[in-house]
Design a protein around this motif. Structure first.
Motif, short mmCIF file in Angstrom:
data_model
loop_
_atom_site.label_atom_id
_atom_site.label_comp_id
_atom_site.label_asym_id
_atom_site.label_seq_id
_atom_site.Cartn_x
_atom_site.Cartn_y
_atom_site.Cartn_z
N PRO A 8 0.80 -1.23 0.00
CA PRO A 8 0.00 0.00 0.00
C PRO A 8 0.83 1.28 0.00
O PRO A 8 0.28 2.37 -0.14
CB PRO A 8 -0.83 -0.12 1.28
N ALA A 9 2.15 1.18 0.14
CA ALA A 9 2.99 2.38 0.17
C ALA A 9 3.02 3.04 -1.22
O ALA A 9 3.13 2.34 -2.23
CB ALA A 9 4.40 2.03 0.61
N PRO A 10 2.93 4.34 -1.28
CA PRO A 10 2.97 5.03 -2.57
C PRO A 10 4.26 4.71 -3.32
O PRO A 10 5.33 4.67 -2.73
CB PRO A 10 2.91 6.51 -2.19
N SER A 11 4.15 4.47 -4.57
CA SER A 11 5.25 4.18 -5.51
C SER A 11 6.03 2.90 -5.22
O SER A 11 7.04 2.64 -5.85
CB SER A 11 6.21 5.37 -5.62
N ALA A 24 0.16 -14.86 2.58
CA ALA A 24 0.39 -13.65 1.79
C ALA A 24 0.37 -12.41 2.70
O ALA A 24 1.21 -11.52 2.56
CB ALA A 24 -0.65 -13.52 0.69
N ALA A 25 -0.55 -12.36 3.63
CA ALA A 25 -0.63 -11.23 4.56
C ALA A 25 0.61 -11.20 5.45
O ALA A 25 1.16 -10.12 5.73
CB ALA A 25 -1.90 -11.30 5.40
N ASP A 26 1.08 -12.36 5.89
CA ASP A 26 2.29 -12.42 6.71
C ASP A 26 3.51 -11.95 5.92
O ASP A 26 4.34 -11.20 6.44
CB ASP A 26 2.53 -13.83 7.24
N ASP A 27 3.62 -12.37 4.66
CA ASP A 27 4.73 -11.94 3.81
C ASP A 27 4.68 -10.42 3.59
O ASP A 27 5.72 -9.75 3.61
CB ASP A 27 4.70 -12.65 2.46
N MET A 28 3.48 -9.89 3.37
CA MET A 28 3.35 -8.45 3.16
C MET A 28 3.67 -7.69 4.44
O MET A 28 4.31 -6.63 4.41
CB MET A 28 1.94 -8.10 2.66
N THR A 29 3.27 -8.23 5.59
CA THR A 29 3.61 -7.60 6.87
C THR A 29 5.12 -7.52 7.02
O THR A 29 5.66 -6.46 7.38
CB THR A 29 3.01 -8.41 8.05
N PHE A 38 7.47 0.44 9.33
CA PHE A 38 6.26 0.48 10.15
C PHE A 38 6.45 -0.41 11.37
O PHE A 38 7.12 -1.43 11.29
CB PHE A 38 5.07 -0.08 9.37
N PRO A 39 5.83 -0.07 12.50
CA PRO A 39 5.78 -1.01 13.62
C PRO A 39 4.99 -2.25 13.18
O PRO A 39 4.11 -2.16 12.31
CB PRO A 39 5.01 -0.26 14.71
N GLU A 40 5.30 -3.39 13.75
CA GLU A 40 4.66 -4.64 13.30
C GLU A 40 3.14 -4.61 13.42
O GLU A 40 2.44 -5.12 12.55
CB GLU A 40 5.23 -5.83 14.06
N VAL A 41 2.63 -4.00 14.47
CA VAL A 41 1.17 -3.95 14.65
C VAL A 41 0.52 -3.17 13.52
O VAL A 41 -0.48 -3.60 12.94
CB VAL A 41 0.81 -3.34 16.02
N SER A 42 1.09 -2.03 13.17
CA SER A 42 0.54 -1.22 12.07
C SER A 42 0.68 -1.92 10.73
O SER A 42 -0.24 -1.91 9.91
CB SER A 42 1.25 0.13 12.00
N ALA A 43 1.84 -2.54 10.51
CA ALA A 43 2.07 -3.25 9.25
C ALA A 43 1.11 -4.42 9.10
O ALA A 43 0.57 -4.67 8.03
CB ALA A 43 3.52 -3.73 9.18
N SER A 44 0.89 -5.14 10.19
CA SER A 44 -0.03 -6.27 10.16
C SER A 44 -1.44 -5.80 9.83
O SER A 44 -2.14 -6.41 9.02
CB SER A 44 -0.01 -7.00 11.50
N HIS A 45 -1.86 -4.70 10.44
CA HIS A 45 -3.19 -4.15 10.15
C HIS A 45 -3.30 -3.77 8.67
O HIS A 45 -4.29 -4.09 8.02
CB HIS A 45 -3.47 -2.94 11.04
N GLN A 46 -2.28 -3.07 8.16
CA GLN A 46 -2.30 -2.67 6.75
C GLN A 46 -2.39 -3.89 5.83
O GLN A 46 -3.16 -3.91 4.88
CB GLN A 46 -1.03 -1.87 6.40
N ALA A 47 -1.61 -4.92 6.12
CA ALA A 47 -1.59 -6.13 5.29
C ALA A 47 -2.93 -6.87 5.36
O ALA A 47 -3.41 -7.39 4.35
CB ALA A 47 -0.45 -7.04 5.70
N GLN A 48 -3.53 -6.93 6.53
CA GLN A 48 -4.80 -7.64 6.68
C GLN A 48 -5.94 -6.92 5.95
O GLN A 48 -6.91 -7.55 5.54
CB GLN A 48 -5.17 -7.79 8.16
N MET A 49 -5.82 -5.61 5.76
CA MET A 49 -6.89 -4.83 5.13
C MET A 49 -6.81 -4.85 3.60
O MET A 49 -7.75 -4.44 2.93
CB MET A 49 -6.85 -3.38 5.61
#
Length: 59
Positions: A8-11, A24-29, A38-49
């Motif tokens: 989800p990061a720009p560019s 796939a969500a774990d790999d993206m996290t 990103f902190p792991e909690v934020s990255a995990s949330h982003q990947a799950q969404m």
């Protein structure tokens, strides 16, 4: 048809092909934490969404 999650990061062009949605969500996290700081909690949330990108032109 194939499906993938795109960072989800720009560019950022990083993407993970979906064979199992949880893996796939774990790999993206891991990518978001390692490459974007990103902190792991934020990255995990982003990947799950993320919704898989699908269709004949998904690859």
């Amino acid at each position: 048809m194939s499906a993938y999650l795109r960072c989800p990061a720009p560019s950022c062009q990083h993407h993970v092909y979906v064979t199992a949605s949880r893996a796939a969500a774990d790999d993206m996290t891991d990518h978001i934490v390692a490459k974007h700081g990103f902190p792991e909690v934020s990255a995990s949330h982003q990947a799950q969404m993320l919704l898989p990108i699908t269709g004949p032109r998904a690859a």
